[in-house]
Design a protein around this motif. Structure first.
Motif, PDB file in Angstrom:
ATOM      1  N   GLY A 354       0.795  -1.226   0.000  1.00 30.39           N
ATOM      2  CA  GLY A 354       0.000   0.000   0.000  1.00 30.39           C
ATOM      3  C   GLY A 354       0.824   1.270   0.000  1.00 30.39           C
ATOM      4  N   ARG A 355       1.910   1.295   0.777  1.00 31.01           N
ATOM      5  CA  ARG A 355       2.697   2.529   0.873  1.00 31.01           C
ATOM      6  C   ARG A 355       3.317   2.890  -0.472  1.00 31.01           C
ATOM      7  NH1 ARG A 355       6.597   3.566   5.939  1.00 31.01           N
ATOM      8  NH2 ARG A 355       4.532   3.356   6.877  1.00 31.01           N
ATOM      9  N   ARG A 358       0.585   4.057  -3.005  1.00 30.99           N
ATOM     10  CA  ARG A 358       0.101   5.427  -2.761  1.00 30.99           C
ATOM     11  C   ARG A 358       1.089   6.456  -3.299  1.00 30.99           C
ATOM     12  NH1 ARG A 358      -1.317   2.964   2.186  1.00 30.99           N
ATOM     13  NH2 ARG A 358       0.520   3.836   3.239  1.00 30.99           N
ATOM     14  N   GLU A 359       2.377   6.228  -3.073  1.00 28.92           N
ATOM     15  CA  GLU A 359       3.390   7.178  -3.549  1.00 28.92           C
ATOM     16  C   GLU A 359       3.417   7.239  -5.068  1.00 28.92           C
ATOM     17  OE1 GLU A 359       7.235   6.768  -1.853  1.00 28.92           O
ATOM     18  OE2 GLU A 359       6.484   6.465   0.192  1.00 28.92           O
ATOM     19  N   ALA A 361       0.918   6.454  -7.160  1.00 29.03           N
ATOM     20  CA  ALA A 361      -0.324   7.065  -7.637  1.00 29.03           C
ATOM     21  C   ALA A 361      -0.280   8.581  -7.501  1.00 29.03           C
ATOM     22  CB  ALA A 361      -1.515   6.489  -6.870  1.00 29.03           C
ATOM     23  N   GLU A 362       0.258   9.074  -6.407  1.00 31.30           N
ATOM     24  CA  GLU A 362       0.372  10.522  -6.207  1.00 31.30           C
ATOM     25  C   GLU A 362       1.316  11.158  -7.221  1.00 31.30           C
ATOM     26  OE1 GLU A 362       1.601  10.864  -2.183  1.00 31.30           O
ATOM     27  OE2 GLU A 362      -0.342  10.261  -1.345  1.00 31.30           O
ATOM     28  N   TYR A 431      -6.624   1.765  -9.405  1.00 29.97           N
ATOM     29  CA  TYR A 431      -6.356   1.815  -7.969  1.00 29.97           C
ATOM     30  C   TYR A 431      -6.622   3.226  -7.466  1.00 29.97           C
ATOM     31  CZ  TYR A 431      -3.429   2.370  -3.787  1.00 29.97           C
ATOM     32  OH  TYR A 431      -2.954   2.677  -2.534  1.00 29.97           O
ATOM     33  N   ARG A 432      -7.364   3.321  -6.377  1.00 32.65           N
ATOM     34  CA  ARG A 432      -7.686   4.619  -5.792  1.00 32.65           C
ATOM     35  C   ARG A 432      -7.064   4.685  -4.399  1.00 32.65           C
ATOM     36  NH1 ARG A 432     -11.178   6.908  -9.162  1.00 32.65           N
ATOM     37  NH2 ARG A 432     -12.471   5.574 -10.502  1.00 32.65           N
ATOM     38  N   PRO A 433      -6.008   5.476  -4.251  1.00 35.19           N
ATOM     39  CA  PRO A 433      -5.316   5.516  -2.951  1.00 35.19           C
ATOM     40  C   PRO A 433      -6.192   6.136  -1.870  1.00 35.19           C
ATOM     41  CG  PRO A 433      -4.471   7.225  -4.411  1.00 35.19           C
ATOM     42  CD  PRO A 433      -5.392   6.382  -5.240  1.00 35.19           C
ATOM     43  N   GLN A 434      -6.075   5.585  -0.682  1.00 37.27           N
ATOM     44  CA  GLN A 434      -6.776   6.115   0.479  1.00 37.27           C
ATOM     45  C   GLN A 434      -5.761   6.412   1.573  1.00 37.27           C
ATOM     46  OE1 GLN A 434      -9.745   3.243   1.613  1.00 37.27           O
ATOM     47  NE2 GLN A 434     -11.083   3.722  -0.124  1.00 37.27           N
ATOM     48  N   HIS A 435      -5.972   7.523   2.258  1.00 37.41           N
ATOM     49  CA  HIS A 435      -5.051   7.896   3.323  1.00 37.41           C
ATOM     50  C   HIS A 435      -5.120   6.853   4.441  1.00 37.41           C
ATOM     51  CE1 HIS A 435      -2.470  10.628   5.530  1.00 37.41           C
ATOM     52  NE2 HIS A 435      -3.224  10.422   6.603  1.00 37.41           N
ATOM     53  N   ASP A 441      -0.479   2.755   9.096  1.00 36.62           N
ATOM     54  CA  ASP A 441       0.799   3.324   8.689  1.00 36.62           C
ATOM     55  C   ASP A 441       1.947   2.757   9.528  1.00 36.62           C
ATOM     56  OD1 ASP A 441       2.202   5.171   6.969  1.00 36.62           O
ATOM     57  OD2 ASP A 441       2.566   6.376   8.753  1.00 36.62           O
TER      58      ASP A 441
END
Length: 454
Positions: A354-355, A358-359, A361-362, A431-435, A441
């Motif tokens: 996941g980590r 997310r990076e 995707a951003e 894929y839709r990243p979620q905080h 974390d």
């Protein structure tokens, strides 16, 4: 405090001794580790030396003594930057070959039987596992048939994955005259390197001239499916030419390692390309190589890519250097597309990815989550380079396991892989990243510190 419980001073002395052992052994072996791996070992040895010191002594070695290879002394004048890089590692240069990719498990199965049946003098097969199912038994039966026909058959199984092999079929294979060896058995008293360095290569080589390879193990789920379930989506290929000869040399080296012997490796010279052939290059990766060959190639490719970087992998847990290279490629406008199963057969890998996702995707990367289990491993860079084999984009595969792939430089092969991956991507969802929550974390960070051993 119980009598058996160490005092604070004893704990401090043991922790200090464990750290000294780590430092001295790393210096003596000239070990180079990913920062996360080094931090994990240091923290573990300092805080829990009673547990971590035995584990380090058993599993802490990352690189084995590599076979002697000549160093490049000048620009090799190859036709591609990747070829120059790999030749500088002492690997065989690109060679002409005829390649056929397998679009599905049925094609892969027929191609595998064809390569096995074509062997006349020697048949070498290396695999991580052979399933205890109809497909695994048929594979062993076909090997036994070639052995009874007078072909020298050698089967190399991994010490962990080999536990699933059908014992009756293996016994019949040995009775037929084939040689069977286990790569780094878990419970052997002989020391052949740490037990956690697995052999994940998938190679079937007939007479040193034909090669069947890719990501498929010899079990039903990789080819035909079983019990009414669909087979996994995977990739494999077969080829003919000097690339197969390079794979045969690597097999000889792996076979010798199981016997505690050394097998010098001598790179071959370049050859001319025929009208129906394209250049390709055999790429071994793992602790038996002096450099992290696949990792270096992928990072270099990220910085050299101009418009496209397309990859599929079942598990995505890259180290910081590869993750950063992919992220920077996306930021500078390269279309980075990553294909992953929405849910793989390793739930822990799904959690810790996941980590990194997310990076990426951003940064603008496109991540497609695919239905069903996808076990394929391939990378396409622009229109000039493609990679296919057993290598996953995770720490264990890139930095610990014995892996192999073939680098393709021909336009036909690159176009085929790109088209196959594009079609695969259409069946997935973005894929839709979620905080993440604070707890997730923290857990992700803790697991990533030991992900290199999982």
């Amino acid at each position: 405090m119980p009598a058996w419980f160490p005092s604070l001073s004893q704990h401090f002395l043991l922790g200090t001794a464990a750290l000294l052992i780590y430092i001295l052994s790393a210096r003596a072996r000239r070990e180079r580790r990913a920062p996360a791996a080094a931090i994990a070992w240091v923290m573990g040895l300092a805080l829990l030396p009673y547990l971590m010191l035995p584990l380090y002594l058993l599993f802490g070695q990352r690189k084995l003594k590599a076979a002697p290879r000549p160093h490049a002394t000048a620009i090799s004048m190859q036709t591609h930057w990747a070829a120059d890089l790999l030749v500088s590692f002492g690997l065989n240069p690109p060679a002409p070959c005829r390649t056929r990719f397998h679009a599905d498990g049925a094609e892969a199965r027929e191609a595998l039987w064809d390569v096995i049946d074509s062997a006349r003098e020697r048949l070498d097969l290396c695999t991580f596992l052979i399933g205890s199912d109809d497909f695994g038994r048929e594979a062993l039966a076909r090997l036994a048939q070639r052995a009874r026909a007078g072909v020298q058959v050698r089967l190399l199984l991994d010490g962990l994955g080999g536990w699933s092999v059908p014992r009756d079929g293996l016994r019949a294979l040995k009775e037929a005259g084939a040689n069977v060896s286990v790569f780094r058995p878990l419970f052997s008293t002989r020391r052949r390197g740490p037990r956690n360095l697995r052999n994940h290569r998938k190679l079937t080589i007939a007479d040193g001239r034909r090669l069947w390879a890719g990501g498929r193990n010899l079990a039903a789920e990789y080819f035909t499916g079983s019990d009414g379930t669909a087979p996994w989506i995977d990739l494999s290929f077969d080829l003919e030419g000097d690339v197969a000869a390079a794979a045969a040399i690597q097999f000889d080296s792996d076979w010798a390692a199981t016997l505690g012997k050394t097998c010098p490796v001598s790179p071959a010279g370049a050859a001319s390309v025929g009208a129906d052939e394209s250049l390709a290059q055999f790429l071994p990766s793992g602790p038996d190589q002096s450099e992290d060959t696949a990792q270096a190639l992928l990072i270099d490719a990220c910085f050299r890519a101009s418009h496209r970087l397309l990859a599929v992998t079942p598990y995505f847990v890259p180290d910081d250097s590869l993750k950063t290279a992919l992220r920077l490629a996306a930021r500078r406008g390269v279309r980075v597309t990553l294909l992953l199963p929405a849910r793989s057969n390793h739930r822990l890998a799904d959690f810790v990815r996941g980590r990194a996702l997310r990076e990426l995707a951003e940064a603008g990367a496109i991540i497609r989550l695919l239905p069903g289990m996808v076990h394929a491993k391939a990378v396409v860079v622009d229109d000039s380079l493609a990679l296919c084999g057993s290598i996953n984009l995770d720490l264990r595969s890139l930095l610990l396991n014995h892996e192999s792939a073939v680098v393709f430089y021909g336009a036909t092969e690159i176009a085929w892989l790109a088209k196959w991956l594009d079609a695969l991507a259409k069946g997935g969802q973005d894929y839709r990243p979620q905080h993440p929550s604070l707890l997730r974390d923290i857990v992700e960070g803790l697991l990533l510190t030991v992900a290199f051993q999982l």
